[in-house]
Enzyme design. Structure first.
Site, PDB file in Angstrom:
ATOM      1  CE1 TYR A 121      20.041  -6.486  14.218  1.00 15.72           C
ATOM      2  CE2 TYR A 121      18.705  -8.248  13.283  1.00 15.72           C
ATOM      3  CZ  TYR A 121      19.138  -6.926  13.268  1.00 15.72           C
ATOM      4  OH  TYR A 121      18.654  -6.066  12.319  1.00 15.72           O
ATOM      5  CD  GLN A 183      22.574   0.051  11.074  1.00 11.47           C
ATOM      6  OE1 GLN A 183      23.096  -0.625  10.202  1.00 11.47           O
ATOM      7  NE2 GLN A 183      21.418   0.663  10.891  1.00 11.47           N
ATOM      8  CG  ASN A 206      19.243  -7.778   6.549  1.00  9.06           C
ATOM      9  OD1 ASN A 206      20.387  -7.822   7.016  1.00  9.06           O
ATOM     10  ND2 ASN A 206      18.585  -6.630   6.412  1.00  9.06           N
ATOM     11  CB  SER A 229      13.010 -20.844   6.930  1.00  7.14           C
ATOM     12  OG  SER A 229      12.505 -21.918   7.691  1.00  7.14           O
ATOM     13  CD  GLN A 251       9.210 -23.209   8.259  1.00  9.04           C
ATOM     14  OE1 GLN A 251      10.245 -22.595   8.490  1.00  9.04           O
ATOM     15  NE2 GLN A 251       8.147 -23.126   9.057  1.00  9.04           N
ATOM     16  CG  HIS A 254       9.875 -18.082   7.490  1.00 11.65           C
ATOM     17  ND1 HIS A 254       9.800 -17.178   8.508  1.00 11.65           N
ATOM     18  CD2 HIS A 254       9.665 -19.292   8.055  1.00 11.65           C
ATOM     19  CE1 HIS A 254       9.549 -17.803   9.652  1.00 11.65           C
ATOM     20  NE2 HIS A 254       9.452 -19.084   9.396  1.00 11.65           N
ATOM     21  CD  GLU A 319      15.798 -23.633   9.578  1.00 12.33           C
ATOM     22  OE1 GLU A 319      15.828 -22.746  10.453  1.00 12.33           O
ATOM     23  OE2 GLU A 319      15.370 -23.419   8.420  1.00 12.33           O
ATOM     24  CG  HIS A 320      12.410 -26.385  10.364  1.00  9.86           C
ATOM     25  ND1 HIS A 320      12.622 -25.272   9.575  1.00  9.86           N
ATOM     26  CD2 HIS A 320      12.454 -25.948  11.650  1.00  9.86           C
ATOM     27  CE1 HIS A 320      12.799 -24.220  10.344  1.00  9.86           C
ATOM     28  NE2 HIS A 320      12.708 -24.601  11.606  1.00  9.86           N
ATOM     29  CG  ASP A 353       8.891 -22.036  13.773  1.00 10.99           C
ATOM     30  OD1 ASP A 353      10.065 -22.422  13.890  1.00 10.99           O
ATOM     31  OD2 ASP A 353       8.385 -21.721  12.678  1.00 10.99           O
ATOM     32  CD  GLU A 407      55.220 -32.236  20.642  1.00 15.93           C
ATOM     33  OE1 GLU A 407      55.091 -31.086  21.121  1.00 15.93           O
ATOM     34  OE2 GLU A 407      54.265 -32.973  20.368  1.00 15.93           O
ATOM     35  CG  HIS A 412      57.018 -26.890  26.328  1.00 17.99           C
ATOM     36  ND1 HIS A 412      57.378 -25.810  25.575  1.00 17.99           N
ATOM     37  CD2 HIS A 412      55.658 -26.979  26.243  1.00 17.99           C
ATOM     38  CE1 HIS A 412      56.296 -25.258  25.046  1.00 17.99           C
ATOM     39  NE2 HIS A 412      55.234 -25.946  25.447  1.00 17.99           N
TER      40      HIS A 412
END
Length: 426
Positions: A121, A183, A206, A229, A251, A254, A319-320, A353, A407, A412
């Site tokens: 995506y 979708q 999003n 971010s 950042q 963003h 994250e960074h 990036d 067990e 088995h």
């Protein structure tokens, strides 16, 4: 930016991925509609939210050719070089299987196989993110994935951004669809008349995309549920305030929910960075977004010592992380939790990036404590393989049967004993 003394309870965690009940209800309805009505549902929702109902969902070869033909030559070369850097870095991650020899010809092993199909995506609509194409496609290609599909929302002109099409062209990806939002995730997971389903979905989006990925998980695999971010800069008196401020804003621009944090041992640097952030905000094209981010989630912390600052960074698990200190390489070695680490003055976060080769799809919201950035391993399966010879079986069957009965699993035990010591066959 607000300046405060570092305390032990600072956190980057934000309740962003859960969504509200209305958003979740919408996503579930979209998924149900796509499962039942396929392409018709995609067109309906695309018209509703993107202002465009594609007659043909798939991007044509002519559209790709048109985008490439009209694209700036220097930018094309820049994207191609970035792609080469990313491929080089990720090629080092590629695994091979192994065989562990045992006695009497027996062996154990692990087989590495790529996924058959993945859906990537790419956010779009009002903006173009060719870097997302490179970062998601290349590790899948290195892993050996046979079918790679890109979905991205078209603009009101009914087209995907030229930069996205060009990036895909550079990588040789031709299966692309003008579908965005929840979708798109539903189509990738369950399929429609036009889109054949995939085995795994990766890529940012999003809140509706994030919720949809969470809803279809189990039917397909996903990479992660990534939030807005984050950047944390660990700096001392050797850093330059204008550079640190610029990195924080890189950042913050963003998303209004992005988080930018400076942890420093220098009161003077803290004051100077706060002034620089305000100064640079005024000339930033995305000032409104960046200002919201800085005001809500931006923070400068002053630590009493470098040791305290490092502990705070590891607690945040950002994250960074940029390390801009004296002996930055040594300091960075003490960081155990971060999605990606950028060491020294010249390793600004945007280097990763876009160009260096490392992946920019990274864990957020402190999940770097246990999660990794997107990599080749995300696109493979590891299969265990067992081969026992008759002699190895005979030596171990009684032990296996005893463990099975321990067990309470008689079936088995009987399965391993059923071969029979007198059959003489492997």
């Amino acid at each position: 930016m607000n300046i405060t003394t570092l305390t032990s309870d600072i956190s980057l965690k934000r309740q962003l991925e859960s969504g509200n009940e209305e958003q979740l209800k919408t996503v579930r309805q979209v998924i149900a509609d796509v499962r039942e009505h396929g392409d018709a549902a995609i067109r309906m929702y695309s018209e509703k939210w993107d202002g465009f109902a594609p007659k043909n969902l798939r991007v044509t070869a002519e559209e790709i050719e048109e985008a490439v033909k009209g694209f700036d030559e220097q930018l094309y070369n820049d994207l191609a070089e970035a792609a080469a850097n990313i491929r080089l870095y990720h090629s080092a991650q590629k695994r091979t299987g192994y065989e562990l020899p045992l006695a009497d010809g027996s062996w154990l092993g692990q087989r590495i196989t790529p996924l058959d199909a993945v859906g990537l995506y790419v956010p779009g609509g009002s903006a173009a993110y060719p870097s997302s194409v490179l970062m998601n496609v290349i590790p899948a290609q290195v892993a050996g994935v046979k079918r790679i599909v890109i979905t991205s929302p078209a603009g009101r002109d009914g087209k995907l951004p030229a930069a996205v099409l060009v990036a895909a062209h550079i990588l040789g990806v031709t299966e692309m669809y003008k579908v965005g939002g929840a979708q798109a995730i539903a189509a990738l997971a369950y399929g429609t008349e036009t889109i054949t389903p995939v085995d795994k979905i990766t890529g940012p989006g999003n809140i509706f995309v994030a919720l949809a990925k969470r809803e279809v998980f189990g039917e397909v695999a996903i990479d992660m549920i990534a939030g807005p971010s984050e950047i944390c800069v660990l700096a001392d008196e050797t850093a330059y305030a204008d550079e640190i401020a610029a990195d924080l804003l890189s950042q913050a621009e963003h998303d209004a929910l992005a988080c930018a944090v400076l942890i420093t041992t220098s009161d003077a640097l803290a004051e100077a960075v706060a002034e620089e952030v305000e100064k640079q905000l005024k000339s930033l094209p995305r000032e409104a977004i960046a200002r919201q981010s800085i005001e809500k989630f931006g923070q400068i912390y002053v630590a009493e010592s470098l040791e305290e600052a490092i502990r705070a960074v590891n607690s945040l698990a950002p994250e960074h992380l940029e390390v801009v200190t004296d002996k930055a390489v040594e300091v960075a070695e003490r960081i155990t939790h971060a999605g990606a680490i950028f060491i020294g003055r010249y390793s600004s976060e945007p280097v990763g990036d876009y160009f260096a080769g490392t992946n920019h799809v990274l864990p957020t919201n402190s999940t770097a404590r246990f999660a990794s950035g997107l990599n080749v391993d995300d696109f493979i399966k590891r299969t265990s393989v067992v081969y026992y010879s008759e002699k190895t079986w005979a030596q171990n069957a009684p032990k296996i049967a005893r463990l099975a009965r321990l067990e309470g699993l008689e079936g088995h035990a009987r399965a391993v004993e059923s071969r029979g010591w007198d059959k003489g066959e492997e």
